[in-house]
Design a protein around this motif. Structure first.
Motif, mmCIF file in Angstrom:
data_model
loop_
_atom_site.group_PDB
_atom_site.id
_atom_site.type_symbol
_atom_site.label_atom_id
_atom_site.label_comp_id
_atom_site.label_asym_id
_atom_site.label_seq_id
_atom_site.Cartn_x
_atom_site.Cartn_y
_atom_site.Cartn_z
ATOM 1 N N MET A 1 2.294 -5.174 -0.140
ATOM 2 C CA MET A 1 2.858 -5.762 1.073
ATOM 3 C C MET A 1 2.592 -4.886 2.292
ATOM 4 S SD MET A 1 6.435 -7.595 -0.015
ATOM 5 C CE MET A 1 7.104 -6.230 -0.973
ATOM 6 N N ILE A 2 2.849 -3.581 2.162
ATOM 7 C CA ILE A 2 2.604 -2.673 3.283
ATOM 8 C C ILE A 2 1.123 -2.680 3.646
ATOM 9 C CG2 ILE A 2 2.632 -0.258 4.018
ATOM 10 C CD1 ILE A 2 5.097 0.131 2.251
ATOM 11 N N GLY A 3 0.266 -2.618 2.625
ATOM 12 C CA GLY A 3 -1.170 -2.634 2.877
ATOM 13 C C GLY A 3 -1.630 -3.910 3.552
ATOM 14 N N GLY A 4 -1.042 -5.045 3.157
ATOM 15 C CA GLY A 4 -1.395 -6.313 3.783
ATOM 16 C C GLY A 4 -1.075 -6.334 5.265
ATOM 17 N N TYR A 5 0.104 -5.821 5.621
ATOM 18 C CA TYR A 5 0.466 -5.749 7.038
ATOM 19 C C TYR A 5 -0.450 -4.793 7.794
ATOM 20 C CZ TYR A 5 4.757 -8.466 6.533
ATOM 21 O OH TYR A 5 5.647 -9.477 6.314
ATOM 22 N N ILE A 6 -0.737 -3.641 7.194
ATOM 23 C CA ILE A 6 -1.605 -2.662 7.854
ATOM 24 C C ILE A 6 -2.993 -3.253 8.086
ATOM 25 C CG2 ILE A 6 -2.807 -0.460 7.551
ATOM 26 C CD1 ILE A 6 -0.323 0.535 6.040
ATOM 27 N N ALA A 7 -3.590 -3.813 7.032
ATOM 28 C CA ALA A 7 -4.939 -4.377 7.150
ATOM 29 C C ALA A 7 -4.963 -5.532 8.147
ATOM 30 C CB ALA A 7 -5.425 -4.843 5.780
ATOM 31 N N GLY A 8 -3.948 -6.393 8.086
ATOM 32 C CA GLY A 8 -3.913 -7.552 8.977
ATOM 33 C C GLY A 8 -3.815 -7.170 10.435
ATOM 34 N N LEU A 21 -7.906 4.150 3.954
ATOM 35 C CA LEU A 21 -7.635 5.569 4.147
ATOM 36 C C LEU A 21 -6.150 5.809 4.390
ATOM 37 C CD1 LEU A 21 -10.697 6.636 6.339
ATOM 38 C CD2 LEU A 21 -10.260 7.217 3.941
ATOM 39 N N ILE A 22 -5.525 4.918 5.148
ATOM 40 C CA ILE A 22 -4.078 5.030 5.368
ATOM 41 C C ILE A 22 -3.325 4.865 4.051
ATOM 42 C CG2 ILE A 22 -2.081 3.923 6.456
ATOM 43 C CD1 ILE A 22 -3.899 3.246 8.827
ATOM 44 N N MET A 23 -3.740 3.872 3.250
ATOM 45 C CA MET A 23 -3.074 3.623 1.974
ATOM 46 C C MET A 23 -3.189 4.822 1.035
ATOM 47 S SD MET A 23 -1.408 1.704 -0.156
ATOM 48 C CE MET A 23 -1.356 0.160 0.746
ATOM 49 N N VAL A 24 -4.388 5.371 0.905
ATOM 50 C CA VAL A 24 -4.637 6.430 -0.068
ATOM 51 C C VAL A 24 -4.059 7.767 0.385
ATOM 52 C CG1 VAL A 24 -6.419 7.775 -1.229
ATOM 53 C CG2 VAL A 24 -6.662 5.296 -1.028
#
Length: 259
Positions: free
Chosen positions: A89-96, A131-134
């Motif tokens: 969910m967090i990654g989806g918001y970040i990428a979007g 990169l933010i996720m990892v």
């Protein structure tokens, strides 16, 4: 809309496979598995991609088609660092939102405009969000998971009742995410408490619907009632993810009720 059909399909496949004697395999080697092992394994693999699906759904809803590829890649990154639903969910918001920011703020020559949705936006949004996720999100999730495991181990010598209550509360608050998976790994032997709480949650939401009807109150909207029709049967076979849409509509009271 992206998540529930996959949860339903994959959840029932793995439930039927395991219920009839199948076990989840790392790989399906030709000639070394039966149909029940195949069902259990394929269902498990599909459920394992739920963080990817939810990341694609969120990112795509924010940025449109240019957000699909970044959502997919960051969802895979969330899976790689075992971030579960929360990471997805967090990654989806970040990428979007990164994809949307590139679309709105990056200006390219006329000849390159056709490359924006197919190359420029997906590439830069994917690499930045991953990169933010990892490197940013992955570190605190890893630290938190290790701290939670150590905490549960430290309780192993205390009252079984207290330990069971703590495991039950922790495993349900994120509905199949990293907390749930950490508890699952911890209780592979004393798994009964975890299984009971997983089953009780969606069934409890269904019971709340009938009690509300008896009291002539409407506590769910039409979409939530439709979700219950699949969430409750899935809960019976210990698949709790069907409850996620209901909880997301009122996260504070939903988690409080589940806990």
């Amino acid at each position: 809309s992206f998540l529930i059909p996959i949860v339903c399909g994959a959840g029932f496949i793995i439930a039927i496979g395991m219920g009839l004697g199948g076990t989840v395999q790392d790989t399906l080697t030709p000639g070394q598995f039966d149909v029940w092992q195949a069902m259990a394994t394929l269902g498990a693999k599909a459920l394992g991609l739920l963080p990817v699906v939810i990341a694609v759904g969120i990112s795509g809803s924010i940025a449109g088609k240019p957000g699909i590829a970044p959502g997919f890649v960051v969802g895979l990154a969330a899976n790689t660092i075992s971030a579960g639903f929360i990471g997805g969910m967090i990654g989806g918001y970040i990428a979007g939102y990164i994809a949307l920011a590139i679309i709105k703020n990056v200006k390219v020559p006329d000849w390159a405009r056709g490359l924006m949705p197919t190359l420029i936006v997906p590439f830069f949004a994917s690499i930045i969000s991953c990169l933010i996720m990892v490197y940013i999100i992955g570190t605190p999730i890893g630290i938190f998971t290790e701290a939670l495991t150590s905490f549960l181990r430290s309780m192993g010598t205390s009252s079984n009742l207290v330990l069971g209550a703590v495991i039950g509360a922790l495993c349900i608050v994120d509905f199949g995410g990293p907390l749930n998976k950490t508890c699952f790994a911890f209780v592979l032997t004393p798994i009964t408490a975890l299984q009971l709480v997983n089953t009780a949650t969606p069934i409890g939401f269904g019971l709340a619907f009938f009690i509300a009807k008896l009291l002539r109150k409407n506590i769910y909207n039409r979409e939530e009632v439709e979700t219950l029709k699949s969430a409750v049967p899935m809960g019976i076979v210990n698949i709790v993810e069907g409850s996620i849409p209901i909880v997301m509509n009122d996260i504070v009271r939903g988690i409080a009720a589940a806990a």
